[in-house]
Design a protein around this motif. Structure first.
Motif, short mmCIF file in Angstrom:
data_model
loop_
_atom_site.label_atom_id
_atom_site.label_comp_id
_atom_site.label_asym_id
_atom_site.label_seq_id
_atom_site.Cartn_x
_atom_site.Cartn_y
_atom_site.Cartn_z
N MET A 1 76.75 43.38 -11.12
CA MET A 1 77.88 43.85 -10.36
C MET A 1 78.88 42.71 -10.19
N ARG A 2 80.12 43.03 -10.12
CA ARG A 2 81.17 42.03 -9.91
C ARG A 2 81.26 41.70 -8.41
N LEU A 3 81.63 40.46 -8.13
CA LEU A 3 81.78 40.01 -6.76
C LEU A 3 82.76 40.90 -6.00
N GLU A 4 83.82 41.33 -6.64
CA GLU A 4 84.81 42.17 -5.95
C GLU A 4 84.19 43.45 -5.40
N GLY A 5 83.23 44.02 -6.10
CA GLY A 5 82.53 45.21 -5.62
C GLY A 5 81.65 44.90 -4.41
N ILE A 6 81.02 43.76 -4.45
CA ILE A 6 80.19 43.34 -3.31
C ILE A 6 81.08 43.05 -2.11
N LEU A 7 82.23 42.41 -2.34
CA LEU A 7 83.17 42.14 -1.25
C LEU A 7 83.64 43.44 -0.60
N THR A 8 83.90 44.43 -1.40
CA THR A 8 84.32 45.74 -0.88
C THR A 8 83.23 46.32 0.00
N ALA A 9 81.99 46.24 -0.44
CA ALA A 9 80.86 46.77 0.35
C ALA A 9 80.67 45.97 1.64
N LEU A 10 80.76 44.65 1.56
CA LEU A 10 80.60 43.81 2.76
C LEU A 10 81.71 44.10 3.77
N GLN A 11 82.93 44.29 3.27
CA GLN A 11 84.04 44.56 4.17
C GLN A 11 83.96 45.97 4.75
N ALA A 12 83.30 46.88 4.06
CA ALA A 12 83.09 48.22 4.62
C ALA A 12 82.09 48.15 5.79
N LEU A 13 81.09 47.27 5.66
CA LEU A 13 80.11 47.08 6.74
C LEU A 13 80.69 46.32 7.92
N ALA A 14 81.49 45.31 7.63
CA ALA A 14 82.06 44.42 8.65
C ALA A 14 83.52 44.16 8.31
N PRO A 15 84.41 45.11 8.63
CA PRO A 15 85.82 44.97 8.28
C PRO A 15 86.45 43.72 8.90
N HIS A 16 87.26 43.05 8.12
CA HIS A 16 87.91 41.81 8.57
C HIS A 16 88.75 42.01 9.82
N HIS A 17 89.34 43.18 9.99
CA HIS A 17 90.20 43.40 11.16
C HIS A 17 89.41 43.36 12.47
N LEU A 18 88.08 43.45 12.40
CA LEU A 18 87.25 43.37 13.60
C LEU A 18 86.97 41.93 14.03
N ALA A 19 87.23 41.00 13.14
CA ALA A 19 86.94 39.58 13.43
C ALA A 19 87.88 39.04 14.51
N GLU A 20 87.39 38.05 15.23
CA GLU A 20 88.23 37.35 16.19
C GLU A 20 89.36 36.65 15.43
N PRO A 21 90.55 36.54 16.03
CA PRO A 21 91.69 35.95 15.32
C PRO A 21 91.48 34.49 14.91
N TRP A 22 90.63 33.78 15.62
CA TRP A 22 90.38 32.36 15.32
C TRP A 22 89.33 32.17 14.23
N ASP A 23 88.67 33.25 13.84
CA ASP A 23 87.53 33.13 12.93
C ASP A 23 87.97 33.03 11.47
N GLN A 24 87.05 32.57 10.66
CA GLN A 24 87.32 32.37 9.22
C GLN A 24 86.39 33.26 8.39
N VAL A 25 86.51 34.56 8.56
CA VAL A 25 85.66 35.49 7.82
C VAL A 25 86.19 35.68 6.40
N GLY A 26 85.30 36.08 5.52
CA GLY A 26 85.72 36.41 4.16
C GLY A 26 85.14 35.47 3.12
N LEU A 27 85.75 35.52 1.96
CA LEU A 27 85.31 34.71 0.83
C LEU A 27 85.82 33.28 1.00
N HIS A 28 84.91 32.34 0.98
CA HIS A 28 85.26 30.92 1.14
C HIS A 28 85.31 30.21 -0.20
N VAL A 29 84.44 30.61 -1.10
CA VAL A 29 84.37 30.01 -2.44
C VAL A 29 84.06 31.14 -3.40
N GLY A 30 84.73 31.17 -4.54
CA GLY A 30 84.32 32.13 -5.54
C GLY A 30 85.45 32.86 -6.24
#
Length: 112
Positions: A1-30
Motif C-alpha cells: 500500500m502507498r503511504l498516501e493511502g495509510i495517511l488517509t486512513a490515519l486521518q479518518a481515525l484522527a482528523p487533523h482538525h481535532l488536534a490542538e493548535p499548538w500540536d505538530q500532528v501529521g507526517l514528519h518524514v516521508g
C-alpha cells in the motif's frame, strides 16, 4: 500500500482538525508515494525504537508523540532527536504522529 493511502486512513481515525493548535500532528518524514509493507507503532520514537523498525524492515513509524515539535535549527548527529530524524530519512522510514488529534477522536483519550 502507498503511504498516501495509510495517511488517509490515519486521518479518518484522527482528523487533523481535532488536534490542538499548538500540536505538530501529521507526517514528519516521508514520501506519500512510498510503498509501505510494514509499520511500527510507538508512544515515543527513541533510537532503540528506530533500531527496531530498521531490524524489522518497517517503512513507517506511527509515533504518538511528535518527534519534531519545535523547528529544528539543524539536522546533525550531535543530538538524539536529530539523529533519529536523519537516520529515518536515510533509511526511507516515514514518521507520522497523531498526538492530540487521536486524543480528541471519538473513542480517544478525551472520551475516557
Amino acid at each position: 500500500m502507498r503511504l498516501e493511502g495509510i495517511l488517509t486512513a490515519l486521518q479518518a481515525l484522527a482528523p487533523h482538525h481535532l488536534a490542538e493548535p499548538w500540536d505538530q500532528v501529521g507526517l514528519h518524514v516521508g514520501d506519500p508515494g512510498a510503498r509501505i509493507d510494514r509499520a511500527l507503532l510507538c508512544i515515543d520514537l527513541t533510537e532503540s525504537v528506530l533500531e527496531e523498525a530498521i531490524t524489522h524492515k518497517a517503512q513507517l513509524i506511527v509515533a504518538y508523540h511528535p518527534p519534531i515539535f519545535k523547528p529544528l535549527a539543524r539536522l546533525t548527529t550531535a543530538d538524539p532527536k536529530q539523529r533519529i530524524i536523519l537516520r529515518a530519512a536515510r533509511k526511507c522510514i516515514a514518521i507520522y504522529s497523531p498526538h492530540t488529534a487521536l486524543d480528541a477522536a471519538e473513542g480517544g483519550v478525551n472520551d475516557w
